[in-house]
Motif scaffolding. Structure first.
Motif, PDB file in Angstrom:
ATOM      1  N   MET A  16       7.948   5.089  20.911  1.00 34.17           N
ATOM      2  CA  MET A  16       7.563   6.201  19.944  1.00 34.17           C
ATOM      3  C   MET A  16       8.591   6.095  18.937  1.00 34.17           C
ATOM      4  SD  MET A  16       5.966   9.173  22.044  1.00 34.17           S
ATOM      5  CE  MET A  16       7.112   9.416  23.364  1.00 34.17           C
ATOM      6  N   LEU A  17       9.779   6.114  19.279  1.00 30.62           N
ATOM      7  CA  LEU A  17      11.119   6.086  18.269  1.00 30.62           C
ATOM      8  C   LEU A  17      10.948   4.961  17.566  1.00 30.62           C
ATOM      9  CD1 LEU A  17      13.855   7.324  20.714  1.00 30.62           C
ATOM     10  CD2 LEU A  17      12.628   8.651  18.854  1.00 30.62           C
ATOM     11  N   ALA A  18      10.526   3.583  18.142  1.00 26.15           N
ATOM     12  CA  ALA A  18      10.695   2.414  17.318  1.00 26.15           C
ATOM     13  C   ALA A  18       9.563   2.506  16.354  1.00 26.15           C
ATOM     14  CB  ALA A  18      10.303   1.150  18.368  1.00 26.15           C
ATOM     15  N   SER A  19       8.172   2.991  16.774  1.00 25.05           N
ATOM     16  CA  SER A  19       7.209   3.195  15.791  1.00 25.05           C
ATOM     17  C   SER A  19       7.582   4.103  14.741  1.00 25.05           C
ATOM     18  CB  SER A  19       6.008   3.593  16.503  1.00 25.05           C
ATOM     19  OG  SER A  19       4.867   3.771  15.633  1.00 25.05           O
ATOM     20  N   ALA A  20       8.190   5.228  15.009  1.00 22.44           N
ATOM     21  CA  ALA A  20       8.699   6.177  13.999  1.00 22.44           C
ATOM     22  C   ALA A  20       9.392   5.467  12.598  1.00 22.44           C
ATOM     23  CB  ALA A  20       8.885   7.193  14.406  1.00 22.44           C
ATOM     24  N   ALA A  21      10.271   4.541  13.425  1.00 27.97           N
ATOM     25  CA  ALA A  21      11.643   4.099  12.502  1.00 27.97           C
ATOM     26  C   ALA A  21      10.804   2.814  11.864  1.00 27.97           C
ATOM     27  CB  ALA A  21      12.725   3.754  13.494  1.00 27.97           C
ATOM     28  N   ALA A  22       9.864   2.498  12.195  1.00 27.82           N
ATOM     29  CA  ALA A  22       9.225   0.845  11.879  1.00 27.82           C
ATOM     30  C   ALA A  22       8.659   0.968  10.417  1.00 27.82           C
ATOM     31  CB  ALA A  22       8.041   0.379  12.843  1.00 27.82           C
ATOM     32  N   PHE A  23       8.479   2.191  10.020  1.00 28.43           N
ATOM     33  CA  PHE A  23       7.867   2.230   8.746  1.00 28.43           C
ATOM     34  C   PHE A  23       8.849   3.073   7.688  1.00 28.43           C
ATOM     35  CE2 PHE A  23       4.193   2.407  11.441  1.00 28.43           C
ATOM     36  CZ  PHE A  23       3.659   1.009  11.526  1.00 28.43           C
ATOM     37  N   GLU A  24       8.927   2.415   6.492  1.00 28.72           N
ATOM     38  CA  GLU A  24      10.240   2.730   5.595  1.00 28.72           C
ATOM     39  C   GLU A  24       9.562   2.890   4.346  1.00 28.72           C
ATOM     40  OE1 GLU A  24      13.458   0.069   5.578  1.00 28.72           O
ATOM     41  OE2 GLU A  24      13.554  -0.073   7.730  1.00 28.72           O
ATOM     42  N   GLU A  25       9.848   4.130   3.756  1.00 29.58           N
ATOM     43  CA  GLU A  25       9.663   4.227   2.466  1.00 29.58           C
ATOM     44  C   GLU A  25      10.246   3.226   1.340  1.00 29.58           C
ATOM     45  OE1 GLU A  25      10.776   7.652  -1.004  1.00 29.58           O
ATOM     46  OE2 GLU A  25      10.307   8.240   0.873  1.00 29.58           O
ATOM     47  N   GLY A  26       9.436   2.891   0.707  1.00 28.54           N
ATOM     48  CA  GLY A  26       9.885   1.703  -0.445  1.00 28.54           C
ATOM     49  C   GLY A  26       9.566   0.203   0.210  1.00 28.54           C
ATOM     50  N   LYS A  27       9.302   0.261   1.402  1.00 29.51           N
ATOM     51  CA  LYS A  27       9.087  -1.039   1.984  1.00 29.51           C
ATOM     52  C   LYS A  27       7.596  -0.907   2.698  1.00 29.51           C
ATOM     53  CE  LYS A  27      10.310  -4.060   5.946  1.00 29.51           C
ATOM     54  NZ  LYS A  27      11.265  -4.075   7.117  1.00 29.51           N
ATOM     55  N   PRO A 173      -6.245  -3.916  -2.242  1.00 28.57           N
ATOM     56  CA  PRO A 173      -6.548  -2.365  -1.814  1.00 28.57           C
ATOM     57  C   PRO A 173      -5.414  -1.769  -1.844  1.00 28.57           C
ATOM     58  CG  PRO A 173      -6.005  -4.074   0.111  1.00 28.57           C
ATOM     59  CD  PRO A 173      -6.325  -4.800  -1.261  1.00 28.57           C
ATOM     60  N   ALA A 174      -5.508  -0.219  -1.978  1.00 30.71           N
ATOM     61  CA  ALA A 174      -4.584   0.476  -2.049  1.00 30.71           C
ATOM     62  C   ALA A 174      -5.281   1.770  -1.377  1.00 30.71           C
ATOM     63  CB  ALA A 174      -4.119   0.888  -3.448  1.00 30.71           C
ATOM     64  N   ILE A 175      -4.497   2.452  -0.454  1.00 37.95           N
ATOM     65  CA  ILE A 175      -4.853   3.646   0.147  1.00 37.95           C
ATOM     66  C   ILE A 175      -3.549   4.569  -0.231  1.00 37.95           C
ATOM     67  CG2 ILE A 175      -5.069   4.836   2.767  1.00 37.95           C
ATOM     68  CD1 ILE A 175      -6.040   2.123   3.665  1.00 37.95           C
ATOM     69  N   VAL A 176      -4.083   5.828  -0.694  1.00 36.77           N
ATOM     70  CA  VAL A 176      -3.363   6.881  -0.944  1.00 36.77           C
ATOM     71  C   VAL A 176      -3.587   7.998   0.012  1.00 36.77           C
ATOM     72  CG1 VAL A 176      -2.965   8.820  -2.722  1.00 36.77           C
ATOM     73  CG2 VAL A 176      -3.538   6.614  -3.389  1.00 36.77           C
ATOM     74  N   VAL A 177      -2.344   8.441   0.578  1.00 35.60           N
ATOM     75  CA  VAL A 177      -2.388   9.341   1.628  1.00 35.60           C
ATOM     76  C   VAL A 177      -1.853  10.793   1.036  1.00 35.60           C
ATOM     77  CG1 VAL A 177      -1.480  10.232   4.083  1.00 35.60           C
ATOM     78  CG2 VAL A 177      -1.848   7.843   3.637  1.00 35.60           C
ATOM     79  N   ASN A 178      -2.970  11.672   1.218  1.00 38.38           N
ATOM     80  CA  ASN A 178      -2.609  13.039   0.542  1.00 38.38           C
ATOM     81  C   ASN A 178      -1.997  13.032  -0.691  1.00 38.38           C
ATOM     82  OD1 ASN A 178      -3.307  15.678   1.824  1.00 38.38           O
ATOM     83  ND2 ASN A 178      -1.230  16.235   2.392  1.00 38.38           N
ATOM     84  N   GLY A 179      -2.333  12.310  -1.465  1.00 42.89           N
ATOM     85  CA  GLY A 179      -1.897  12.291  -2.932  1.00 42.89           C
ATOM     86  C   GLY A 179      -0.426  12.016  -3.096  1.00 42.89           C
ATOM     87  N   LYS A 180      -0.004  11.536  -2.047  1.00 42.30           N
ATOM     88  CA  LYS A 180       1.650  11.462  -1.992  1.00 42.30           C
ATOM     89  C   LYS A 180       2.011  10.186  -1.749  1.00 42.30           C
ATOM     90  CE  LYS A 180       2.573  16.134  -0.129  1.00 42.30           C
ATOM     91  NZ  LYS A 180       3.412  16.959   1.057  1.00 42.30           N
ATOM     92  N   TYR A 181       1.456   9.393  -0.903  1.00 42.47           N
ATOM     93  CA  TYR A 181       1.946   8.060  -0.567  1.00 42.47           C
ATOM     94  C   TYR A 181       0.984   6.987  -0.931  1.00 42.47           C
ATOM     95  CZ  TYR A 181       4.292  11.440   2.392  1.00 42.47           C
ATOM     96  OH  TYR A 181       5.204  12.602   2.745  1.00 42.47           O
ATOM     97  N   VAL A 182       1.397   5.869  -1.388  1.00 39.38           N
ATOM     98  CA  VAL A 182       0.431   4.644  -1.514  1.00 39.38           C
ATOM     99  C   VAL A 182       0.973   3.503  -0.444  1.00 39.38           C
ATOM    100  CG1 VAL A 182      -0.218   2.930  -2.993  1.00 39.38           C
ATOM    101  CG2 VAL A 182       0.359   5.199  -3.705  1.00 39.38           C
TER     102      VAL A 182
END
Length: 206
Positions: A16-27, A173-182
């Motif tokens: 779970m920790l690895a999954s949470a750390a796997a996704f980075e803003e800007g990457k 394709p582009a997915i926008v989550v809650n109007g905040k993230y692409v």
């Protein structure tokens, strides 16, 4: 014994920790400097921008369909046909015409149209070719033509353009989550990132 228990708990938590750390803003996703409004306040919005002529969108579509089978109850999912140029606008007009005609026509024809264009290399992008294709699925061609350039459909297309500009999209394709993230991409990882961002948004409500 306490040390052993602590090690066991850490081992269990590591995935779970690895999954949470796997996704980075800007990457793995982009955070928008100016968030957009969501359609249903109180729900977390996931909005997919696509074009039927895009092979990357076609490859992502099955992953989205699988994700939708277990879509969380607090998520409002929206498909938005991108209209970034005149050819794409034709596809968007066809989509919105069917949406306004109702009776589940979009759901019935979404995957078949993707298949026709991507697998058979058919250029089903303009009003006439779309009307002919949709007629195979019970769509009234005369009604389709009468609505294709209607005020209601044009309004939907303008909204799509406005949202794409708001979210600084230059492709799909582009997915926008809650109007905040692409989130961009064409494989299963895209939905993993979306799920990560959904968890992130839920934590902000607590």
């Amino acid at each position: 014994m306490k040390k052993l228990l602590a090690l066991v708990m850490l081992w269990v938590a590591m995935p779970m920790l690895a999954s949470a750390a796997a996704f980075e803003e800007g990457k793995d996703y982009k955070r928008l400097a100016s968030p957009g409004a969501v359609e249903k306040p109180g729900m977390i919005e996931v909005r997919e921008f696509f074009w039927y002529g895009c092979p990357h969108c076609y490859r992502l579509d099955p992953h989205i369909n699988n994700w939708l089978k277990a879509k969380p109850a607090d998520v409002n999912f929206l498909r938005t046909p991108a209209a970034l140029n005149p050819v794409w606008e034709g596809s968007a007009r066809g989509y919105y015409t069917l949406e306004l005609m109702g009776a589940g026509l979009v759901e019935k024809t979404h995957t078949p149209l993707f298949n026709m264009i991507q697998e058979n290399k058919a250029r089903v992008f303009d009003e006439n070719s779309l009307a002919t294709f949709y007629a195979r699925y019970g769509v009234d061609e005369a009604k389709f033509h009468s609505m294709f350039n209607s005020f209601a459909v044009t309004g939907k297309v303008m909204q799509s353009k406005s949202l794409a500009q708001k979210y600084q999209l230059d492709g799909v394709p582009a997915i926008v989550v809650n109007g905040k993230y692409v989130v961009s991409g064409e494989d299963a990882k895209v939905l993993q990132v979306v799920n990560y961002l959904l968890t992130k948004e839920r934590s902000l409500k607590k």
